[in-house]
Design an enzyme around this catalytic site. Structure first.
Site, short mmCIF file in Angstrom:
data_model
loop_
_atom_site.label_atom_id
_atom_site.label_comp_id
_atom_site.label_asym_id
_atom_site.label_seq_id
_atom_site.Cartn_x
_atom_site.Cartn_y
_atom_site.Cartn_z
N GLU A 1 0.85 -1.20 0.00
CA GLU A 1 0.00 0.00 0.00
C GLU A 1 0.88 1.24 0.00
O GLU A 1 1.79 1.35 0.81
CB GLU A 1 -0.93 0.00 1.22
CG GLU A 1 -1.71 1.28 1.45
CD GLU A 1 -2.54 1.75 0.25
OE1 GLU A 1 -3.36 0.97 -0.25
OE2 GLU A 1 -2.35 2.91 -0.19
N GLY B 1 -6.65 0.33 3.83
CA GLY B 1 -8.10 0.51 3.71
C GLY B 1 -8.56 1.18 2.43
O GLY B 1 -9.75 1.16 2.10
N CYS C 1 -12.24 3.47 0.19
CA CYS C 1 -13.46 3.18 0.95
C CYS C 1 -13.33 3.59 2.41
O CYS C 1 -14.15 4.33 2.95
CB CYS C 1 -13.78 1.70 0.83
SG CYS C 1 -15.11 1.15 1.87
N SER D 1 -9.31 3.55 -7.74
CA SER D 1 -9.66 4.67 -8.62
C SER D 1 -9.39 6.00 -7.93
O SER D 1 -9.16 6.05 -6.72
CB SER D 1 -11.15 4.58 -8.97
OG SER D 1 -11.93 4.72 -7.80
N LEU E 1 -24.87 13.75 -4.53
CA LEU E 1 -26.10 13.83 -3.72
C LEU E 1 -25.84 13.51 -2.26
O LEU E 1 -26.39 14.15 -1.37
CB LEU E 1 -27.17 12.91 -4.32
CG LEU E 1 -27.57 13.27 -5.76
CD1 LEU E 1 -28.65 12.33 -6.28
CD2 LEU E 1 -28.04 14.72 -5.89
N GLU F 1 -26.49 18.64 -13.37
CA GLU F 1 -26.36 17.27 -13.91
C GLU F 1 -26.49 17.34 -15.44
O GLU F 1 -27.39 17.97 -15.97
CB GLU F 1 -27.44 16.37 -13.29
CG GLU F 1 -27.66 15.03 -13.96
CD GLU F 1 -26.42 14.14 -14.04
OE1 GLU F 1 -25.75 13.94 -13.02
OE2 GLU F 1 -26.14 13.63 -15.15
N LEU G 1 -17.91 -0.14 -6.67
CA LEU G 1 -18.50 -0.28 -5.35
C LEU G 1 -17.61 -1.12 -4.46
O LEU G 1 -17.00 -2.09 -4.93
CB LEU G 1 -19.88 -0.95 -5.45
CG LEU G 1 -20.96 -0.16 -6.19
CD1 LEU G 1 -22.21 -1.01 -6.37
CD2 LEU G 1 -21.29 1.12 -5.43
N HIS H 1 -43.82 -6.98 12.12
CA HIS H 1 -44.61 -5.74 12.16
C HIS H 1 -44.33 -5.00 13.46
O HIS H 1 -44.30 -5.64 14.52
CB HIS H 1 -46.10 -6.09 12.09
CG HIS H 1 -46.98 -4.89 12.25
ND1 HIS H 1 -47.15 -3.96 11.26
CD2 HIS H 1 -47.70 -4.44 13.33
CE1 HIS H 1 -47.95 -3.00 11.69
NE2 HIS H 1 -48.30 -3.26 12.95
#
Ligand code: FAD
Ligand code: NAD
Length: 466
Positions: free
Chosen positions: A33, A39, A42, A145, A186, A203, A319, A444
């Protein structure tokens, strides 16, 4: 020179999970690294810090807007202490990255700190405080990335910023201009909106979160407008200029008219690019795609047979959980197993409030593929649970095959949708029909009852509570 069965370059959720799985499978494993903290994006500047700030700002908004109605009076003004908010975020990050150090030790994985670059297909040079070389039979590229930008934008990291800087601002913007109405724009836009900033989103496409089901874009757009976001879709940004403490963004609207936005900060969130700088992939003969990704086959193997690549640096959704699935997958491939990833069932989540979550095919994709489908939709506001917490916005929508009733896609906006989507993933993994879900007992009162009701609606239009 140290020799390994596997060396992994990059310690994000792709790389560190690959390392653990390789070690579990009995391979002598090293991870490299370039930063002193493990890490990756993320844990350090992505998922974890953004969620920490989303949670803190959510508490603040609740205190200001909702406590009174709940019967909680706060004497005096509720104030934001941004310095403390950012410090708490950092302590969450530190605890989480510290956990990765522990996991590396526990699994006896050698950690090298420094920039890893290929010398050839089995040797990696590591340039950190000292220079080292290691040898490995197999190498996994997990270099992730970086934020991308537009060619005419100069990211000065002060006022014209990426997500990395937006996670550690020292003041609340008066007017935050967000270029790109995707996930980062967002989520971080909502953090600063809650803290008091005016937020304008610009956008390029005709809807926000344009890769998700159009119904979700429409609902989120409606909710964000209620929260006083200024959303400008179909706008083509053409210049971003800084004048002192002011940032001026010019864009052409749908009609081709020039529109000017003036703010004190501009967040550029137009996507991320695969990161291979300094990797010297060519020395190993590893091919890149035209988009700068590492080219891989279905086994995530590059054109060089002992070199694999995973996560944001290869094709597919950027992701963390996708990167981690690929990390385990590659370790098992190297160990001679035959693992499988169902890419259709990798859920996507936007952690705004209400949250947005999705898995499987969108309506647009089903229409394009000519699949006959039926829809069952149920509004969150019809649930007792939603009224109890005053989280009335959103819905669950289930798309099922018209002939077989198999669930093909589940799309939701609502409180805790990020957690609720897991039920849909399990159901679809086991090829559940809408009727199967509709016949399962849901506790419920829960938000998850909306999934059962949407399944009932998809089965035979027989939702019970509407
Ligand atoms: P990365 O996490 O980018 O890790 C790559 C690592 O490799 C880095 O540590 C880098 O320093 C290191 N590296 C690169 N080159 C070298 C080299 N030559 N030598 C040594 N080390 C090197 N995803 C989600 O699923 N959920 C979310 O909520 C979410 N939120 C996000 C919020 C933000 C603000 C951002 C920016 C991203 C978010 N993401 C989220 C995306 C997620 O962070 C990435 O998909 C994920 O980190 C990719 O993992 P990776 O292991 O492929 O790469
Ligand atoms: P994104 O792809 O989600 O959104 C980028 C947005 O910018 C898109 O809506 C796109 O149409 C728009 N855009 C592109 N060019 C533009 C232009 N010239 N002018 C105006 N708008 C333009 O990318 P992101 O929000 O930057 O996030 C990067 C990656 O990080 C994503 O792939 C995402 O998956 C990941 N991420 C995930 C999460 C999460 O899972 N909750 C959170 C943050 C980031």
């Amino acid at each position: 020179m140290n020799s390994y069965d596997v060396a992994i370059i990059g310690s994000g959720p792709g790389g560190y999970v690959a390392a653990i799985r390789c070690a579990q499978l009995g391979m002598k494993t090293a991870i490299i690294e370039k930063y002193s903290v493990l890490g990756g994006t993320c844990l350090n500047v992505g998922c974890i810090p953004s969620k920490a700030l989303l949670d803190s700002s959510h508490h603040y908004e609740d205190a200001v807007k909702h406590f009174e109605e709940h019967g909680i009076d706060i004497p005096g003004d509720v104030k934001v202490n941004l310095k403390q908010m950012i410090a708490r975020k950092q302590s969450v990050v530190d605890q989480t990255t510290g956990g990765i150090d522990f996991l590396m030790k526990k699994n006896k994985i050698d950690v090298y700190q420094g920039l890893g670059s290929f010398k050839d297909a089995t040797h990696i040079l590591i340039k950190g405080e000292k220079e080292e070389e290691i040898e490995a039979k197999n190498i996994i590229i997990a270099t992730g990335s970086k934020p991308s930008s537009l060619p005419f934008i100069n990211i000065d990291k002060e006022r014209i910023i990426t997500s990395t800087e937006a996670l550690k601002l020292t003041e609340i913007p008066k007017h935050l201009i967000v270029i790109g109405g995707g996930v980062i724009g967002l989520e971080l836009g909502q953090v600063y909106k809650r803290l008091g900033a005016e937020v304008s989103v610009i956008e390029y496409m005709d809807r926000i979160i344009p890769t998700m089901d159009a119904g979700l874009s429409k609902e989120l757009n409606k909710v964000l407008k209620k929260q006083k976001f200024k959303i400008n879709t179909s706008h083509k940004v053409k210049s971003v200029e800084r004048k002192g403490d002011e940032v001026i963004v010019k864009a052409d609207n749908k009609k081709g008219e020039e529109v000017e936005f003036k703010g004190d900060y501009c967040l550029v969130s137009v996507g991320r690019r695969p990161y291979t700088d300094g990797l010297n992939a060519e020395a190993a003969g590893v091919k890149l795609t035209e988009r700068g990704q590492i080219e891989v086959n279905d086994n995530l193997q590059t054109n060089v047979s002992n070199i694999y690549a995973i996560g944001d640096v290869v094709k597919g959704a950027m992701l963390a959980h996708k990167a981690s699935e690929e990390g385990s997958f590659v370790a098992e491939v190297i160990a001679g197993q035959k693992p499988h990833i169902n890419y259709n069932l990798i859920p996507g989540v936007v952690y705004t409030w209400p949250e947005v979550a999705s898995v499987g095919k969108t309506e647009e994709q089903l229409k394009e593929a000519g699949v006959e489908y039926k829809t069952g939709q149920f509004p969150m506001r019809a649930l007792g649970r939603s009224r109890a917490s005053m989280d009335l916005d959103g819905f669950v929508k289930i798309l099922a095959d018209k002939n077989t009733d198999e669930v093909l896609g589940v799309h939701m906006v609502g409180a805790r949708a990020a957690d609720m989507i897991a039920e849909a993933v399990v159901a679809m993994e086991y090829k559940a029909s809408a009727e199967d879900i509709s016949r399962m007992s849901h506790a419920h009162p829960t938000f998850a009852e909306a999934t059962k009701e949407a399944a009932l609606a998809a089965t035979e239009d027989r939702a019970l509570h509407i």
